[in-house]
Structure formats: structure tokens, C-alpha cells
Scaffold this motif. Structure first.
Motif, PDB file in Angstrom:
ATOM      1  N   LEU A   1       0.813  -1.208   0.000  1.00 21.13           N
ATOM      2  CA  LEU A   1       0.000   0.000   0.000  1.00 21.13           C
ATOM      3  C   LEU A   1       0.854   1.269   0.000  1.00 21.13           C
ATOM      4  O   LEU A   1       0.544   2.239  -0.702  1.00 21.13           O
ATOM      5  N   VAL A   2       1.926   1.279   0.769  1.00 22.05           N
ATOM      6  CA  VAL A   2       2.796   2.460   0.814  1.00 22.05           C
ATOM      7  C   VAL A   2       3.384   2.738  -0.565  1.00 22.05           C
ATOM      8  O   VAL A   2       3.379   3.874  -1.050  1.00 22.05           O
ATOM      9  N   SER A   3       3.902   1.698  -1.213  1.00 26.26           N
ATOM     10  CA  SER A   3       4.476   1.868  -2.547  1.00 26.26           C
ATOM     11  C   SER A   3       3.428   2.357  -3.538  1.00 26.26           C
ATOM     12  O   SER A   3       3.691   3.211  -4.381  1.00 26.26           O
ATOM     13  N   TYR A   4       2.221   1.814  -3.412  1.00 28.01           N
ATOM     14  CA  TYR A   4       1.145   2.202  -4.322  1.00 28.01           C
ATOM     15  C   TYR A   4       0.806   3.685  -4.164  1.00 28.01           C
ATOM     16  O   TYR A   4       0.686   4.426  -5.145  1.00 28.01           O
ATOM     17  N   LEU A   5       0.671   4.139  -2.915  1.00 26.99           N
ATOM     18  CA  LEU A   5       0.323   5.540  -2.666  1.00 26.99           C
ATOM     19  C   LEU A   5       1.428   6.488  -3.123  1.00 26.99           C
ATOM     20  O   LEU A   5       1.159   7.556  -3.685  1.00 26.99           O
ATOM     21  N   LYS A   6       2.666   6.097  -2.883  1.00 28.31           N
ATOM     22  CA  LYS A   6       3.784   6.923  -3.341  1.00 28.31           C
ATOM     23  C   LYS A   6       3.815   6.991  -4.861  1.00 28.31           C
ATOM     24  O   LYS A   6       4.104   8.034  -5.451  1.00 28.31           O
ATOM     25  N   LYS A   7       3.497   5.866  -5.501  1.00 20.52           N
ATOM     26  CA  LYS A   7       3.486   5.813  -6.962  1.00 20.52           C
ATOM     27  C   LYS A   7       2.414   6.747  -7.531  1.00 20.52           C
ATOM     28  O   LYS A   7       2.586   7.332  -8.606  1.00 20.52           O
ATOM     29  N   GLN A   8       1.320   6.916  -6.763  1.00 21.52           N
ATOM     30  CA  GLN A   8       0.257   7.822  -7.208  1.00 21.52           C
ATOM     31  C   GLN A   8       0.611   9.286  -6.965  1.00 21.52           C
ATOM     32  O   GLN A   8      -0.112  10.181  -7.389  1.00 21.52           O
ATOM     33  N   GLY A   9       1.737   9.520  -6.292  1.00 22.86           N
ATOM     34  CA  GLY A   9       2.202  10.890  -6.085  1.00 22.86           C
ATOM     35  C   GLY A   9       1.755  11.531  -4.793  1.00 22.86           C
ATOM     36  O   GLY A   9       1.909  12.740  -4.607  1.00 22.86           O
ATOM     37  N   PHE A  10       1.210  10.751  -3.852  1.00 22.84           N
ATOM     38  CA  PHE A  10       0.752  11.321  -2.600  1.00 22.84           C
ATOM     39  C   PHE A  10       1.939  11.595  -1.670  1.00 22.84           C
ATOM     40  O   PHE A  10       2.824  10.753  -1.498  1.00 22.84           O
ATOM     41  N   LYS A  11       1.922  12.754  -1.049  1.00 25.35           N
ATOM     42  CA  LYS A  11       3.039  13.231  -0.233  1.00 25.35           C
ATOM     43  C   LYS A  11       3.052  12.574   1.143  1.00 25.35           C
ATOM     44  O   LYS A  11       2.016  12.457   1.798  1.00 25.35           O
ATOM     45  N   THR A  12       4.216  12.159   1.587  1.00 24.37           N
ATOM     46  CA  THR A  12       4.352  11.536   2.898  1.00 24.37           C
ATOM     47  C   THR A  12       4.781  12.544   3.951  1.00 24.37           C
ATOM     48  O   THR A  12       5.365  13.583   3.652  1.00 24.37           O
ATOM     49  N   GLY A  13       4.462  12.208   5.207  1.00 24.20           N
ATOM     50  CA  GLY A  13       4.905  13.010   6.338  1.00 24.20           C
ATOM     51  C   GLY A  13       5.844  12.179   7.187  1.00 24.20           C
ATOM     52  O   GLY A  13       6.828  11.637   6.697  1.00 24.20           O
ATOM     53  N   LYS A  14       5.496  11.998   8.456  1.00 21.33           N
ATOM     54  CA  LYS A  14       6.331  11.233   9.379  1.00 21.33           C
ATOM     55  C   LYS A  14       6.364   9.759   8.978  1.00 21.33           C
ATOM     56  O   LYS A  14       5.348   9.171   8.625  1.00 21.33           O
ATOM     57  N   THR A  15       7.551   9.164   9.052  1.00 16.87           N
ATOM     58  CA  THR A  15       7.725   7.746   8.735  1.00 16.87           C
ATOM     59  C   THR A  15       8.507   7.059   9.849  1.00 16.87           C
ATOM     60  O   THR A  15       9.519   7.570  10.314  1.00 16.87           O
ATOM     61  N   THR A  16       8.000   5.909  10.310  1.00 19.18           N
ATOM     62  CA  THR A  16       8.713   5.097  11.295  1.00 19.18           C
ATOM     63  C   THR A  16       8.900   3.701  10.715  1.00 19.18           C
ATOM     64  O   THR A  16       8.537   3.434   9.577  1.00 19.18           O
ATOM     65  N   SER A  17       9.441   2.809  11.526  1.00 21.19           N
ATOM     66  CA  SER A  17       9.666   1.444  11.045  1.00 21.19           C
ATOM     67  C   SER A  17       8.357   0.683  10.856  1.00 21.19           C
ATOM     68  O   SER A  17       8.302  -0.322  10.146  1.00 21.19           O
ATOM     69  N   ASN A  18       7.279   1.142  11.500  1.00 20.04           N
ATOM     70  CA  ASN A  18       6.005   0.422  11.447  1.00 20.04           C
ATOM     71  C   ASN A  18       4.909   1.131  10.668  1.00 20.04           C
ATOM     72  O   ASN A  18       3.911   0.506  10.296  1.00 20.04           O
ATOM     73  N   GLU A  19       5.055   2.445  10.434  1.00 21.59           N
ATOM     74  CA  GLU A  19       3.964   3.184   9.809  1.00 21.59           C
ATOM     75  C   GLU A  19       4.471   4.371   9.002  1.00 21.59           C
ATOM     76  O   GLU A  19       5.580   4.874   9.230  1.00 21.59           O
ATOM     77  N   VAL A  20       3.632   4.796   8.060  1.00 22.70           N
ATOM     78  CA  VAL A  20       3.902   5.973   7.243  1.00 22.70           C
ATOM     79  C   VAL A  20       2.674   6.871   7.275  1.00 22.70           C
ATOM     80  O   VAL A  20       1.551   6.404   7.059  1.00 22.70           O
ATOM     81  N   TRP A  21       2.881   8.153   7.551  1.00 26.40           N
ATOM     82  CA  TRP A  21       1.793   9.127   7.525  1.00 26.40           C
ATOM     83  C   TRP A  21       1.814   9.851   6.185  1.00 26.40           C
ATOM     84  O   TRP A  21       2.861  10.300   5.726  1.00 26.40           O
ATOM     85  N   PHE A  22       0.644   9.955   5.570  1.00 24.66           N
ATOM     86  CA  PHE A  22       0.493  10.678   4.312  1.00 24.66           C
ATOM     87  C   PHE A  22      -0.389  11.908   4.529  1.00 24.66           C
ATOM     88  O   PHE A  22      -1.264  11.915   5.403  1.00 24.66           O
ATOM     89  N   TYR A  23      -0.144  12.958   3.717  1.00 23.86           N
ATOM     90  CA  TYR A  23      -1.113  14.042   3.616  1.00 23.86           C
ATOM     91  C   TYR A  23      -2.297  13.457   2.855  1.00 23.86           C
ATOM     92  O   TYR A  23      -2.129  12.896   1.784  1.00 23.86           O
ATOM     93  N   SER A  24      -3.477  13.553   3.427  1.00 22.25           N
ATOM     94  CA  SER A  24      -4.618  12.796   2.943  1.00 22.25           C
ATOM     95  C   SER A  24      -4.851  12.922   1.435  1.00 22.25           C
ATOM     96  O   SER A  24      -4.891  14.035   0.908  1.00 22.25           O
ATOM     97  N   PRO A  25      -5.037  11.813   0.747  1.00 25.51           N
ATOM     98  CA  PRO A  25      -5.384  11.843  -0.674  1.00 25.51           C
ATOM     99  C   PRO A  25      -6.777  12.409  -0.933  1.00 25.51           C
ATOM    100  O   PRO A  25      -7.102  12.761  -2.062  1.00 25.51           O
ATOM    101  N   PHE A  26      -7.595  12.505   0.128  1.00 23.23           N
ATOM    102  CA  PHE A  26      -8.986  12.917  -0.037  1.00 23.23           C
ATOM    103  C   PHE A  26      -9.204  14.412   0.121  1.00 23.23           C
ATOM    104  O   PHE A  26     -10.295  14.906  -0.113  1.00 23.23           O
TER     105      PHE A  26
END
Length: 283
Positions: free
Chosen positions: A11-36
Motif C-alpha cells: 500500500l505504501v508503494s502504491y500511494l507513493k506511486k500515485q504521487g501522494f506526499k508523505t509526512g512522518k515515517t517510522t519502522s512500522n507506519e507511514v503518515w500521508f497528507y490525505s489523498p482525499f
């Protein structure tokens, strides 16, 4: 592509591929600026290990299939088709425009609140019935299956109706029509904001009156951004959001835009879920 195969797509790779911007990233989770929606603080989290997402503003989440269905307003079959194409491409896919659909509901009638089950629901939540009957109503409606339902209704600014249905010990919240905020303008330089109408009515119940101030009921913290343009002329902005992450995000959004004008009133009920929870439980 079937559902099991689709859920294996990262899912992370898919969202990044769609061009959605990420925020904080840890070893267990990635925060995105909402696609919606546009936002300054990331509110969309992806769990690396479970490969699922949650939107803390809209209170939605699920697998990659759920995301594609909501984002593209499409069926599960269409979502699998989109994922089948996207999984073989590293180029951003064009955003699909939602297809407008005719309402699948019908409002039968709207009356004053008189049904005892609905009144008991309000009484159990310690909400003053005088205020409830002034701002809410009883609405009868049905969906395409023909079964008539009823619940407590609260109108938003574009004619949509926020409804609470009572089913035995449980209740369900829905919105008939477009989701939108509700504004109550009392020509004051003070405005109070609430996440739901039950919190707004809880505030009036606690005050034992309608204070000389204006009110904005978001009906969902996902609409906090819409309220920003309505707040310029107020000198004091009081917020009464829930004590959860969505409440934090909505409060911080207003503070970012209005700084020292905002008063976060959650300090008065910091040990409770929300303002109605504070009203209901013994102090």
C-alpha cells in the motif's frame, strides 16, 4: 486480479506511486497528507505490517481495495481492474472523477420530536429536551429496499440531514444528502465549534441557556478545513472537539490559521471522550 492478490500489493508503494506526499515515517507506519483533501498536517496513516490504512479525519480505513473504491468512487470489480493496471505501471494514474448518482433514499415526513424511544435516547445522554426539540426533529425515510426508518434529524447548511437511528441497545449515524457543516449565526464576535450536534446540545445543557455567541457544528472533523474561511471576523474562537487524534488534528488546523484567537476547551473535559461523555458521567 482477485481480492487476495490485490491485498498483497504494498500500500505504501502504491500511494507513493500515485504521487501522494508523505509526512512522518517510522519502522512500522507511514503518515500521508490525505489523498482525499488538502491539509497541512498529515492525517492518513498506513500500517506497514498489516498493509492497511486509516484516515483519522473521516474515520475510514481498510485495505488497498477499500482505498481504491473510496478514492475512485467505484465498485470492487472496478477497483480490482484499476489495481490490475496500476500494479504493472510506475506512472501516476489519472484521478477518476466520481460519477454522480441519484439519491437512493426518500424522506417521507419530518415532525417534532415525539417518539419515546428517540426521547429516551436523548434523556439517557442527559441532553435537555427543550434544546433538542428546538434544533432537532423526527425524520421518517426509506431506502430503495422500501423499508421505512426513523431517527433524530439535524439539518446542515445545504439541506443534508444528519440522522441518529436507534436500534435496540445500539445506534447508527448516517447522513441523508450532502455532508456539510451547520452554522448558527447569532451576530456575536465569539464562535464555538463542535464536532457533532450532540456535543452542541450538551454545551447548551451545561450552560442551561443559549449563550450570546455563534456556533459551527462540523458534523465531521473532516470538514474542519471548510470552517476556516468562516472564522475571519471572530475575535474569539472556542473549540470543543473530541479527545482523540481526529480532535487533535482539527484543533491544530484551526490554531495554525488563527493562532491566539483559538481557545481549546478540551482542558475542561480532558478525562472524557467528548463533551457529551462529560455531561453523562458523574463528576
Amino acid at each position: 486480479m482477485n481480492c487476495n492478490k490485490a491485498k498483497q500489493i504494498d500500500l505504501v508503494s502504491y500511494l507513493k506511486k500515485q504521487g501522494f506526499k508523505t509526512g512522518k515515517t517510522t519502522s512500522n507506519e507511514v503518515w500521508f497528507y490525505s489523498p482525499f483533501r488538502g491539509e497541512k498536517t498529515p492525517s492518513f496513516k498506513v500500517d506497514y505490517l498489516k498493509n492497511v490504512w486509516i484516515d483519522f479525519i473521516d474515520h475510514k480505513g481498510g485495505t488497498i481495495i477499500d482505498f481504491v473504491m473510496i478514492y475512485n468512487n467505484c465498485s470492487i470489480a472496478e477497483a480490482l481492474s484499476i489495481l490490475s493496471k496500476d500494479s504493472f505501471s510506475f506512472h501516476q494514474q489519472p484521478k477518476y472523477r466520481p460519477v454522480s448518482k441519484k439519491p437512493t433514499y426518500s424522506i417521507k415526513k419530518i415532525t417534532e420530536l415525539t417518539n419515546q424511544r428517540l426521547l429516551d435516547y436523548l434523556i439517557n445522554r442527559k441532553i435537555d429536551l427543550q434544546f433538542a426539540k428546538r434544533f432537532c426533529f423526527q425524520v421518517y425515510y426509506s431506502f430503495s429496499n422500501g423499508k421505512e426508518l426513523y431517527g433524530i434529524g439535524f439539518m446542515n447548511d445545504v439541506g443534508g440531514i444528519e440522522i441518529v437511528n436507534i436500534y435496540t441497545r445500539h445506534y447508527r449515524k448516517i447522513c441523508l444528502g450532502k455532508k456539510e457543516i451547520t452554522t448558527i449565526n447569532n451576530n456575536s464576535n465569539v464562535v464555538s465549534l463542535f464536532e457533532s450536534w450532540s456535543d452542541y446540545l450538551s454545551y447548551l445543557t451545561l450552560k442551561k441557556q443559549i449563550p450570546q455567541e455563534s456556533f459551527i457544528i462540523l458534523n465531521s472533523t473532516s470538514l474542519a478545513k471548510k470552517a476556516i474561511s468562516l472564522l475571519h471576523d471572530y475575535s474569539i474562537i472556542k473549540t470543543f472537539f473530541d479527545n482523540d487524534e481526529a480532535g487533535d488534528i482539527a484543533t491544530n488546523l484551526l490554531i495554525e490559521n488563527y493562532q491566539n484567537k483559538v481557545i481549546d476547551n478540551r482542558i475542561h473535559y480532558k478525562s472524557y471522550d467528548d463533551l457529551n461523555d462529560y455531561l453523562m458521567k458523574p463528576k
